[in-house]
Design a protein around this motif. Structure first.
Motif, PDB file in Angstrom:
ATOM      1  N   ILE A  77      19.853  22.262  34.802  1.00  0.00           N
ATOM      2  CA  ILE A  77      20.606  21.103  35.265  1.00  0.00           C
ATOM      3  C   ILE A  77      21.745  20.806  34.298  1.00  0.00           C
ATOM      4  O   ILE A  77      21.528  20.684  33.081  1.00  0.00           O
ATOM      5  CB  ILE A  77      19.692  19.857  35.388  1.00  0.00           C
ATOM      6  CG1 ILE A  77      18.513  20.149  36.339  1.00  0.00           C
ATOM      7  CG2 ILE A  77      20.495  18.650  35.873  1.00  0.00           C
ATOM      8  CD1 ILE A  77      18.915  20.444  37.775  1.00  0.00           C
ATOM      9  N   SER A 176      23.297  19.980  41.318  1.00  0.00           N
ATOM     10  CA  SER A 176      22.569  18.776  40.912  1.00  0.00           C
ATOM     11  C   SER A 176      23.391  17.516  41.146  1.00  0.00           C
ATOM     12  O   SER A 176      22.835  16.427  41.333  1.00  0.00           O
ATOM     13  CB  SER A 176      22.182  18.853  39.431  1.00  0.00           C
ATOM     14  OG  SER A 176      23.327  18.903  38.594  1.00  0.00           O
ATOM     15  N   TRP A 181      18.071  13.258  44.857  1.00  0.00           N
ATOM     16  CA  TRP A 181      16.866  13.439  44.052  1.00  0.00           C
ATOM     17  C   TRP A 181      15.689  12.602  44.546  1.00  0.00           C
ATOM     18  O   TRP A 181      14.626  12.592  43.911  1.00  0.00           O
ATOM     19  CB  TRP A 181      17.168  13.159  42.584  1.00  0.00           C
ATOM     20  CG  TRP A 181      18.067  14.221  42.025  1.00  0.00           C
ATOM     21  CD1 TRP A 181      19.406  14.148  41.820  1.00  0.00           C
ATOM     22  CD2 TRP A 181      17.670  15.541  41.641  1.00  0.00           C
ATOM     23  NE1 TRP A 181      19.892  15.337  41.344  1.00  0.00           N
ATOM     24  CE2 TRP A 181      18.838  16.214  41.203  1.00  0.00           C
ATOM     25  CE3 TRP A 181      16.452  16.226  41.610  1.00  0.00           C
ATOM     26  CZ2 TRP A 181      18.823  17.539  40.762  1.00  0.00           C
ATOM     27  CZ3 TRP A 181      16.430  17.536  41.160  1.00  0.00           C
ATOM     28  CH2 TRP A 181      17.594  18.177  40.745  1.00  0.00           C
TER      29      TRP A 181
END
Length: 358
Positions: A77, A176, A181
């Protein structure tokens, strides 16, 4: 290593029109007059590792669920201040060093990405300036996870017809930054990274042989980011609905991916008069181990010829194939003269395959 006899003796001599037409009909050079090779590879992934155990603390999932369905155990990430150009620059410098090429020698920089630093200017222009590649043209290319294959096709064509002598191709994505998320169906899949290749004139035994590129826009809604473009600009309502993030119909994309990997592989080999049994190394887009295993089984390829690293990086989109290639070459899994086939698929829906002698 298997060499196609019909390609022998075609190193870089002038080609008569009739001979060129014959090569074009076989798909071995497309419109290229001289052979083109990958002279150097580089890859970069961010330092931060996000494991399945970490994801268990973020969403309703488990390590067993993720590994069983995707084969992914961890992914990288990017830091908050890391953008696509930063990852690209690190991979590009490594590729240039491996190729023994200075930035000042570059004629063109192509960056394949869906997560550029900004909508414009092109991330490739930012990379060009950071490298000090003052002579190079630069542009971005968007073809989803297939982007690196498309960029290789464009770059090799430029070198092949003599428009350029040295082209830097970068596949990079920072997924990302566009991942929801809170959505467990997608957030477990993606990671960040960059891979780069330097393209230069090749030889009889080190060259691209053929490309197979395609798209089915009828599947555009299966993998997309709804908001942020001219169709639906970013608004408060769009953000509240999470439309600035990746949305995917996983089951449909899975079925498409397995089918198209097989189809594109067979097509690109047929253009060169080669067979799956001739393949020395096979690199598919690293999206999901079940996709790769299903396609490989249909192609009849033995596991030792298949490059897999999805377990450590997840789906890095345009970066997945160059990262896997760089790693495989560094570990000795790809050697000079090997017949290598790379296959990508992604949003569009798009797909692409390339066959080359390493």
């Amino acid at each position: 290593m298997k060499q196609g006899s019909e390609l022998a003796g075609l190193e870089s001599q002038p080609i008569e029109t009739s001979d060129e037409a014959s090569l074009v009909s076989k798909g071995c050079f497309s419109t290229s007059v001289r052979p083109v090779r990958i002279a150097g590879l580089g890859a970069y992934v961010p330092e931060k590792v996000l494991t399945n155990a970490d994801l268990e603390q973020m969403v309703d999932t488990t390590d067993e669920w993720i590994v069983t369905r995707t084969g992914i155990r961890e992914r990288r990430i990017a830091a908050e201040n890391e953008a696509a150009s930063d990852l690209s620059l690190a991979a590009a410098r490594r590729a240039l060093e491996k190729a023994g090429v200075s930035p000042s020698s570059l004629d063109m920089i192509i960056v394949a990405t869906v997560t550029g630093d900004m909508p414009f200017p092109a991330t490739a222009s930012i990379v060009q300036h950071a490298l000090g590649a003052e002579r190079a043209g630069a542009f971005d290319l968007s073809a989803g996870c297939t982007g690196f294959i498309y960029a290789l096709a464009v770059g090799s064509s430029m070198v092949g017809v003599g428009v350029c002598d040295t082209v830097l191709v970068v596949g990079v994505d920072v997924l990302s930054k566009i991942t929801n998320w809170k959505d467990r169906s997608t957030c477990v899949l993606f990671g960040d990274g960059a891979g780069a290749a330097v393209l230069k004139p090749g030889s009889e035994h080190s060259r691209f042989l053929a490309f197979d590129l395609g798209s089915d826009g009828g599947g555009a809604d299966l993998l997309k980011i709804p908001a942020g473009g001219s169709r639906k600009p970013i608004t408060v309502e769009a953000v509240q609905a999470g439309e600035q993030y990746i949305q995917m119909c996983g089951s449909e994309v899975f079925k498409f991916a397995v089918r198209i990997i097989v189809q594109a592989t067979q097509s690109v080999l047929a253009k060169c008069g080669l067979k799956t049994t001739d393949i020395d190394a096979f690199v598919a887009h690293q999206a999901n181990i079940r996709i790769i295993e299903s396609a490989v089984a249909r192609l009849g390829l033995p596991p030792e010829k298949v490059v897999v690293n999805v377990d450590r990086y997840g789906n890095t989109s345009s970066a997945s194939i160059p990262i896997a290639l760089e790693e495989a070459e560094r570990e000795g899994k790809i050697r000079p003269g090997d017949l290598v086939v790379v296959v990508g698929f992604g949003a569009g829906l798009s797909w692409g395959a390339a066959a080359l002698y390493w």
